[in-house]
Scaffold this motif. Structure first.
Motif, PDB file in Angstrom:
ATOM      1  N   GLY A   1       5.354  52.257  39.995  1.00  0.00           N
ATOM      2  CA  GLY A   1       6.059  52.693  38.786  1.00  0.00           C
ATOM      3  C   GLY A   1       6.621  51.527  37.982  1.00  0.00           C
ATOM      4  O   GLY A   1       6.650  50.394  38.436  1.00  0.00           O
ATOM      5  N   ILE A   2       7.033  51.838  36.778  1.00  0.00           N
ATOM      6  CA  ILE A   2       7.482  50.805  35.829  1.00  0.00           C
ATOM      7  C   ILE A   2       9.001  50.736  35.777  1.00  0.00           C
ATOM      8  O   ILE A   2       9.676  51.764  35.810  1.00  0.00           O
ATOM      9  CB  ILE A   2       6.983  51.161  34.408  1.00  0.00           C
ATOM     10  CG1 ILE A   2       5.462  51.083  34.360  1.00  0.00           C
ATOM     11  CG2 ILE A   2       7.593  50.272  33.351  1.00  0.00           C
ATOM     12  CD1 ILE A   2       4.908  51.552  33.036  1.00  0.00           C
ATOM     13  N   LYS A   3       9.508  49.523  35.669  1.00  0.00           N
ATOM     14  CA  LYS A   3      10.911  49.369  35.295  1.00  0.00           C
ATOM     15  C   LYS A   3      10.970  48.915  33.844  1.00  0.00           C
ATOM     16  O   LYS A   3      10.419  47.874  33.483  1.00  0.00           O
ATOM     17  CB  LYS A   3      11.625  48.349  36.185  1.00  0.00           C
ATOM     18  CG  LYS A   3      13.073  48.103  35.735  1.00  0.00           C
ATOM     19  CD  LYS A   3      13.819  47.107  36.606  1.00  0.00           C
ATOM     20  CE  LYS A   3      15.207  46.825  35.998  1.00  0.00           C
ATOM     21  NZ  LYS A   3      15.963  45.823  36.769  1.00  0.00           N
ATOM     22  N   LEU A   4      11.605  49.735  33.039  1.00  0.00           N
ATOM     23  CA  LEU A   4      11.832  49.381  31.631  1.00  0.00           C
ATOM     24  C   LEU A   4      13.308  49.060  31.470  1.00  0.00           C
ATOM     25  O   LEU A   4      14.164  49.839  31.921  1.00  0.00           O
ATOM     26  CB  LEU A   4      11.448  50.567  30.731  1.00  0.00           C
ATOM     27  CG  LEU A   4      11.887  50.510  29.254  1.00  0.00           C
ATOM     28  CD1 LEU A   4      11.139  49.430  28.491  1.00  0.00           C
ATOM     29  CD2 LEU A   4      11.681  51.870  28.571  1.00  0.00           C
ATOM     30  N   THR A   5      13.593  47.930  30.846  1.00  0.00           N
ATOM     31  CA  THR A   5      14.985  47.555  30.607  1.00  0.00           C
ATOM     32  C   THR A   5      15.259  47.588  29.110  1.00  0.00           C
ATOM     33  O   THR A   5      14.474  47.066  28.319  1.00  0.00           O
ATOM     34  CB  THR A   5      15.264  46.147  31.170  1.00  0.00           C
ATOM     35  OG1 THR A   5      15.169  46.216  32.600  1.00  0.00           O
ATOM     36  CG2 THR A   5      16.638  45.643  30.786  1.00  0.00           C
ATOM     37  N   ASN A  23       8.416  64.205  27.725  1.00  0.00           N
ATOM     38  CA  ASN A  23       7.137  64.924  27.827  1.00  0.00           C
ATOM     39  C   ASN A  23       5.998  64.086  28.397  1.00  0.00           C
ATOM     40  O   ASN A  23       4.853  64.499  28.357  1.00  0.00           O
ATOM     41  CB  ASN A  23       6.715  65.412  26.446  1.00  0.00           C
ATOM     42  CG  ASN A  23       7.768  66.289  25.828  1.00  0.00           C
ATOM     43  OD1 ASN A  23       8.301  67.179  26.492  1.00  0.00           O
ATOM     44  ND2 ASN A  23       8.107  66.028  24.577  1.00  0.00           N
ATOM     45  N   TYR A  24       6.303  62.922  28.887  1.00  0.00           N
ATOM     46  CA  TYR A  24       5.236  62.002  29.286  1.00  0.00           C
ATOM     47  C   TYR A  24       5.078  61.845  30.791  1.00  0.00           C
ATOM     48  O   TYR A  24       4.446  60.914  31.255  1.00  0.00           O
ATOM     49  CB  TYR A  24       5.462  60.624  28.646  1.00  0.00           C
ATOM     50  CG  TYR A  24       4.936  60.538  27.230  1.00  0.00           C
ATOM     51  CD1 TYR A  24       3.711  59.939  26.963  1.00  0.00           C
ATOM     52  CD2 TYR A  24       5.655  61.059  26.167  1.00  0.00           C
ATOM     53  CE1 TYR A  24       3.225  59.845  25.672  1.00  0.00           C
ATOM     54  CE2 TYR A  24       5.176  60.982  24.865  1.00  0.00           C
ATOM     55  CZ  TYR A  24       3.957  60.375  24.621  1.00  0.00           C
ATOM     56  OH  TYR A  24       3.476  60.293  23.340  1.00  0.00           O
ATOM     57  N   GLN A  25       5.658  62.765  31.559  1.00  0.00           N
ATOM     58  CA  GLN A  25       5.647  62.545  33.017  1.00  0.00           C
ATOM     59  C   GLN A  25       4.248  62.460  33.605  1.00  0.00           C
ATOM     60  O   GLN A  25       4.032  61.808  34.619  1.00  0.00           O
ATOM     61  CB  GLN A  25       6.508  63.587  33.764  1.00  0.00           C
ATOM     62  CG  GLN A  25       5.911  64.947  33.955  1.00  0.00           C
ATOM     63  CD  GLN A  25       6.147  65.836  32.744  1.00  0.00           C
ATOM     64  OE1 GLN A  25       6.686  65.396  31.733  1.00  0.00           O
ATOM     65  NE2 GLN A  25       5.734  67.087  32.830  1.00  0.00           N
ATOM     66  N   GLU A  26       3.265  63.082  32.919  1.00  0.00           N
ATOM     67  CA  GLU A  26       1.873  62.992  33.389  1.00  0.00           C
ATOM     68  C   GLU A  26       1.295  61.603  33.117  1.00  0.00           C
ATOM     69  O   GLU A  26       0.336  61.184  33.739  1.00  0.00           O
ATOM     70  CB  GLU A  26       0.991  64.008  32.649  1.00  0.00           C
ATOM     71  CG  GLU A  26       1.430  65.448  32.781  1.00  0.00           C
ATOM     72  CD  GLU A  26       1.042  66.030  34.128  1.00  0.00           C
ATOM     73  OE1 GLU A  26      -0.029  65.649  34.642  1.00  0.00           O
ATOM     74  OE2 GLU A  26       1.822  66.851  34.666  1.00  0.00           O
ATOM     75  N   GLU A  27       1.845  60.938  32.126  1.00  0.00           N
ATOM     76  CA  GLU A  27       1.198  59.723  31.636  1.00  0.00           C
ATOM     77  C   GLU A  27       1.873  58.420  32.041  1.00  0.00           C
ATOM     78  O   GLU A  27       1.216  57.415  32.232  1.00  0.00           O
ATOM     79  CB  GLU A  27       1.122  59.769  30.102  1.00  0.00           C
ATOM     80  CG  GLU A  27       0.212  60.855  29.589  1.00  0.00           C
ATOM     81  CD  GLU A  27      -0.188  60.588  28.155  1.00  0.00           C
ATOM     82  OE1 GLU A  27      -0.664  59.491  27.872  1.00  0.00           O
ATOM     83  OE2 GLU A  27       0.020  61.494  27.325  1.00  0.00           O
ATOM     84  N   ILE A  28       3.200  58.432  32.104  1.00  0.00           N
ATOM     85  CA  ILE A  28       3.893  57.168  32.418  1.00  0.00           C
ATOM     86  C   ILE A  28       4.741  57.362  33.674  1.00  0.00           C
ATOM     87  O   ILE A  28       5.606  58.233  33.719  1.00  0.00           O
ATOM     88  CB  ILE A  28       4.803  56.698  31.266  1.00  0.00           C
ATOM     89  CG1 ILE A  28       4.080  56.778  29.909  1.00  0.00           C
ATOM     90  CG2 ILE A  28       5.253  55.254  31.525  1.00  0.00           C
ATOM     91  CD1 ILE A  28       4.976  56.472  28.716  1.00  0.00           C
ATOM     92  N   ASP A  29       4.464  56.504  34.653  1.00  0.00           N
ATOM     93  CA  ASP A  29       5.183  56.590  35.916  1.00  0.00           C
ATOM     94  C   ASP A  29       6.360  55.600  35.891  1.00  0.00           C
ATOM     95  O   ASP A  29       6.198  54.430  36.209  1.00  0.00           O
ATOM     96  CB  ASP A  29       4.189  56.266  37.050  1.00  0.00           C
ATOM     97  CG  ASP A  29       4.881  56.240  38.408  1.00  0.00           C
ATOM     98  OD1 ASP A  29       5.988  56.803  38.532  1.00  0.00           O
ATOM     99  OD2 ASP A  29       4.302  55.639  39.335  1.00  0.00           O
ATOM    100  N   PHE A  30       7.514  56.077  35.475  1.00  0.00           N
ATOM    101  CA  PHE A  30       8.697  55.208  35.482  1.00  0.00           C
ATOM    102  C   PHE A  30       9.378  55.252  36.841  1.00  0.00           C
ATOM    103  O   PHE A  30       9.556  56.327  37.429  1.00  0.00           O
ATOM    104  CB  PHE A  30       9.714  55.672  34.418  1.00  0.00           C
ATOM    105  CG  PHE A  30       9.359  55.304  33.010  1.00  0.00           C
ATOM    106  CD1 PHE A  30       9.363  53.980  32.600  1.00  0.00           C
ATOM    107  CD2 PHE A  30       9.036  56.292  32.086  1.00  0.00           C
ATOM    108  CE1 PHE A  30       9.043  53.641  31.289  1.00  0.00           C
ATOM    109  CE2 PHE A  30       8.719  55.969  30.777  1.00  0.00           C
ATOM    110  CZ  PHE A  30       8.721  54.634  30.377  1.00  0.00           C
ATOM    111  N   ASP A  31       9.757  54.056  37.329  1.00  0.00           N
ATOM    112  CA  ASP A  31      10.611  53.971  38.504  1.00  0.00           C
ATOM    113  C   ASP A  31      12.068  54.024  38.096  1.00  0.00           C
ATOM    114  O   ASP A  31      12.907  54.622  38.742  1.00  0.00           O
ATOM    115  CB  ASP A  31      10.409  52.609  39.194  1.00  0.00           C
ATOM    116  CG  ASP A  31       9.397  52.702  40.303  1.00  0.00           C
ATOM    117  OD1 ASP A  31       8.997  53.834  40.637  1.00  0.00           O
ATOM    118  OD2 ASP A  31       9.001  51.640  40.819  1.00  0.00           O
ATOM    119  N   GLU A  32      12.319  53.316  36.997  1.00  0.00           N
ATOM    120  CA  GLU A  32      13.708  53.114  36.589  1.00  0.00           C
ATOM    121  C   GLU A  32      13.740  52.716  35.121  1.00  0.00           C
ATOM    122  O   GLU A  32      12.884  51.955  34.662  1.00  0.00           O
ATOM    123  CB  GLU A  32      14.302  51.967  37.430  1.00  0.00           C
ATOM    124  CG  GLU A  32      15.710  51.565  37.054  1.00  0.00           C
ATOM    125  CD  GLU A  32      16.170  50.281  37.773  1.00  0.00           C
ATOM    126  OE1 GLU A  32      15.426  49.754  38.626  1.00  0.00           O
ATOM    127  OE2 GLU A  32      17.269  49.809  37.443  1.00  0.00           O
TER     128      GLU A  32
END
Ligand code: G6P
Length: 408
Positions: A1-5, A23-32
């Motif tokens: 997953g991605i960490k975006l700051t 609405n993007y949970q299918e497309e972007i896997d955020f960790d934090e």
């Protein structure tokens, strides 16, 4: 997953980033997603509201927050900068002082935009240097104004990978789509220019060129630019071009106003803060009223395109490197690009119509000089940039601005 700051994460409009992400949970896997700002109490409120937006979605990740920027940067794959150095007070100054010299006051255009650059570039360079140390591979997505000057300075002085973007081009395209009663994605177009100084041409739907139809009805787009003039130009300017084509008129109108845009936004922010006291987990209506399509229509789709290696078109700011003839390679231009997992590729820019070429070149040259001045903070560099600025009429006025505004 991605960490975006998010740097400048305590901004009251930040929850709209999460609204766009929801609405993007299918497309972007955020960790934090980590919010960084300077005031813990503000950060905490914005993080709580943002987390509640995510909790109401199908997503499952943590919204964290910290006032420690270095900690926030550690492990980040993407960094979004939305800081405003000096806050809304500084923006109010940028909007006000140029009027004394009969020049438009604006946070990106004219001497106001230049004051913003002088104040903001050193801070953004400091951020970029911290990124070099704590997340050297991360992409910096920059919203901080004046975006193209900030980006050029970072590209010149650091190794950080940076892209600036703006909602104006997509905002105008949304309006054109509405006018033509088609989906935005159906419109083919050419777009070229600089941030806040761009033009659309060759608007086509299903292979049919609709440019002249759009120009005939251009008044309904509310660009604030004379429609006879647009008809003559044969291309469609962004609304900020009013500060060039109608400069004197814009100055008169600005002088008549009894409230600056920055002051309006300060008042709204106070009301938003009040609404949040009452219901801390609901995005107040006032936030939606200003809107923030830079999140929903640009940043979030852009991240989705990158992580899923889709080939999608975005109007972005990148170093010219020969894209537009007659503009120095290092100057940041705003053009249509194709984005995928391996990066950003600009689409070819054809010949620039002669009727806009000199303005584009003059502003590009000013921004190059402004970047050098913002890096050096040197008096001679500052004067060169001011004299080259399209809104500054003479050396005398430039010198007066330097003396009154920038020499202290
Ligand atoms: C556009 C411009 C920005 C400006 C923003 C919001 O995105 O590119 O420079 O800050 O609109 O305008 P506002 O007056 O609401 O801050």
């Amino acid at each position: 997953g991605i960490k975006l700051t998010v740097i400048g994460g305590s901004g009251l409009y930040t929850p709209l980033l999460f609204d766009a992400i929801a609405n993007y949970q299918e497309e972007i896997d955020f960790d934090e997603i980590c919010l960084n700002g300077r005031t813990a109490s503000k950060l905490e409120k914005v993080a709580r509201l943002s987390q509640s937006v995510i909790d109401r979605s199908e997503y499952d990740f943590k919204v964290t927050y910290t006032t420690d920027r270095q900690k926030a940067l550690q492990g980040a794959e993407m960094v979004l900068s939305q800081i405003r150095v000096g806050g809304m007070k500084a923006r109010a100054y940028d909007e006000e002082f140029p009027l004394k010299y009969d020049i438009i006051g604006e946070e990106t255009v004219g001497p106001g935009g230049f004051a913003n650059a002088l104040r903001t570039v050193p801070v953004m360079l400091e951020l970029a240097r911290e990124m070099e140390e704590y997340c050297p591979e991360a992409l910096l997505i920059n919203l901080t104004n004046p975006a193209s000057i900030v980006q050029q300075a970072i590209e010149q002085e650091t190794t950080v990978n940076v892209i600036s973007l703006c909602d104006l081009p997509v905002g105008v395209l949304n309006k054109i789509a509405k006018m033509l009663d088609v989906d935005r994605a159906e419109i083919r177009y050419e777009y070229f220019g600089l941030n806040h100084l761009g033009w659309y041409q060759q608007l086509a739907v299903k292979g049919e060129n609709r440019t002249s139809e759009v120009i005939k009805k251009v008044d309904s787009l509310g660009l604030g630019i004379d429609s006879d003039w647009i008809e003559n130009l044969e291309i469609i300017p962004l609304p900020y071009l009013k500060y060039y084509y109608h400069h004197a008129k814009e100055v008169e109108q600005a002088k008549e106003k009894d409230i600056l845009r920055a002051e309006e936004l300060i008042e709204t922010s106070n009301e938003i803060a009040k609404a949040l006291e009452e219901s801390p987990e609901t995005i107040p209506e006032l936030i939606y009223q200003r809107g923030a399509i830079w999140y929903s229509d640009v940043i979030v789709p852009l991240i989705a395109t990158m992580v899923n290696d889709k080939n999608e078109e975005f109007i972005l700011n990148i170093a010219n490197n020969g894209l537009i003839a007659g503009i120095d390679d290092e100057v940041i231009v705003e053009v249509a690009t194709i984005v995928n997992g391996s990066g950003i590729r600009a689409l070819e820019v054809g010949d620039i119509p002669l009727q806009v070429k000199s303005l584009l070149q003059q502003e590009a040259n000013y921004r190059n000089l402004a970047t050098q001045a913002a890096i050096s903070q040197d008096k001679d560099d500052i004067l060169r940039a001011l004299v080259a600025n399209p809104q500054v009429p003479s050396y005398e006025v430039a010198y007066q601005i330097w003396k009154e505004e920038f020499s202290k």
